[in-house]
Design an enzyme around this catalytic site. Structure first.
Site, short mmCIF file in Angstrom:
data_model
loop_
_atom_site.label_atom_id
_atom_site.label_comp_id
_atom_site.label_asym_id
_atom_site.label_seq_id
_atom_site.Cartn_x
_atom_site.Cartn_y
_atom_site.Cartn_z
NE ARG A 74 -2.83 -0.99 3.37
CZ ARG A 74 -3.47 -0.33 4.34
NH1 ARG A 74 -4.45 0.49 4.03
NH2 ARG A 74 -3.13 -0.46 5.60
CG MET A 99 -14.70 2.60 -3.30
SD MET A 99 -15.64 3.16 -1.87
CE MET A 99 -16.18 1.59 -1.21
NE ARG A 100 -7.06 -0.04 -2.76
CZ ARG A 100 -7.23 -1.35 -2.66
NH1 ARG A 100 -8.36 -1.91 -3.06
NH2 ARG A 100 -6.29 -2.10 -2.15
CG ASN A 116 -14.11 10.24 2.82
OD1 ASN A 116 -14.23 10.06 1.61
ND2 ASN A 116 -14.61 9.40 3.71
CG HIS A 118 -19.09 7.79 5.77
ND1 HIS A 118 -18.55 6.63 5.26
CD2 HIS A 118 -20.04 7.41 6.65
CE1 HIS A 118 -19.14 5.59 5.84
NE2 HIS A 118 -20.05 6.05 6.69
CB SER A 145 -20.50 13.04 7.83
OG SER A 145 -21.61 12.55 8.57
CB VAL A 153 -11.76 3.66 8.51
CG1 VAL A 153 -12.74 3.73 7.35
CG2 VAL A 153 -10.46 3.05 8.06
CG ASP A 154 -15.70 6.09 7.25
OD1 ASP A 154 -15.22 6.77 6.33
OD2 ASP A 154 -16.18 4.96 7.06
CD GLU A 183 -23.20 11.07 -0.66
OE1 GLU A 183 -22.12 11.06 -1.26
OE2 GLU A 183 -23.83 10.01 -0.42
C1 GRF Z 1 -21.02 8.31 -2.28
O1 GRF Z 1 -22.19 7.86 -1.67
C2 GRF Z 1 -19.99 8.68 -1.26
O2 GRF Z 1 -20.54 9.20 -0.09
C3 GRF Z 1 -19.36 7.34 -0.97
O3 GRF Z 1 -19.30 6.69 -2.21
C4 GRF Z 1 -20.32 7.19 -3.07
C5 GRF Z 1 -19.63 7.70 -4.29
O4 GRF Z 1 -20.54 8.12 -5.27
N1 GRF Z 1 -18.09 7.52 -0.33
P1 GRF Z 1 -20.02 8.98 -6.51
O5 GRF Z 1 -18.87 8.18 -7.14
O6 GRF Z 1 -19.55 10.30 -6.00
O7 GRF Z 1 -21.19 9.07 -7.43
#
Ligand code: GRF
Length: 219
Positions: A74, A99-100, A116, A118, A145, A153-154, A183
């Protein structure tokens, strides 16, 4: 003599792994006059990330740093990312569906400069499958959030949150769609507050529309 303040937007990288709808919301905001960030790079960890084409269509530089090339190493993956960031003089990072999980080395380097989004009202439901878990827990409110990225994480300090209702007939998909609308409003507002170091801009936005989010920015 020109006494207008110099417009010196923060050089932003956005990290994605998928569709990139949050990335698009950020790119759109960055096009507004006086928005304090300027996207200089969209970075994905896989070539199939749909957001890459959307970024290119807006004329933004993109790069793929494929984590698979580095096997399980990593830090080697992150050194390759860091080299790209330095090449583009990046000053701030927004993770948008990236997603890493990042190592303490990389997080330490970008402490206070990486945020980030979430899809839950943290600290409830860190991790995956947040919509399904909020429905199973019989929550009446759910949301999203934006937070600084720290080693847990988060878990980092929250910059802002948006809440939406959960209705009795919601499925994880209908709820996810409602949260995603929130979001897209929340992330640009929080990025602006973070790069401006403006943590005092608390506001509440309410509406008669039951689908509309309300947003409370952290003090
Ligand atoms: C979103 O729901 C974000 O909160 C989460 O992954 C999703 C990504 O969606 N971390 P996008 O790729 O921005 O459409």
């Amino acid at each position: 003599m020109n006494d207008l303040p110099e417009y010196n937007p923060t050089r932003l990288a956005i990290f994605i792994s998928g569709t990139g709808s949050n990335m698009e919301a950020l790119l759109e905001a960055c096009e507004e006059d006086d928005y304090p960030a300027k996207p200089v790079l969209v970075l994905a960890n896989k070539a199939s990330a749909g957001g890459l084409e959307k970024a290119k269509a807006r004329g933004i530089q993109t790069v793929v740093v494929d984590h698979k090339v580095f096997g399980g190493d990593r830090e080697a993956f992150e050194h390759a990312i860091q080299a790209e960031l330095e090449k583009h003089d990046v000053e701030f990072i927004a993770l948008a569906g990236f997603m890493r999980v990042l190592t303490p080395w990389f997080i330490g380097k970008w402490e206070g400069k990486m945020i980030n989004i979430h899809p839950s009202l943290l600290p409830s439901f860190p991790g995956l499958h947040t919509h399904q878990r909020a429905i199973a827990a019989k929550c009446r409110l759910h949301g999203c959030s934006v937070h600084y990225v720290t080693a847990g994480v988060d878990e980092g300090p929250i910059i802002g949150q948006a809440a939406v209702p959960i209705f009795p007939d919601d499925t994880p998909d209908t709820l996810a769609a409602r949260v995603l609308v929130a979001e897209h409003k929340l992330y640009p507002a929080c990025l602006e507050a973070a790069v401006s170091d403006d943590q005092n801009s608390s506001y509440v936005q309410m509406s008669d529309d039951p689908d509309a989010p309300f947003i409370i920015s952290a003090p």
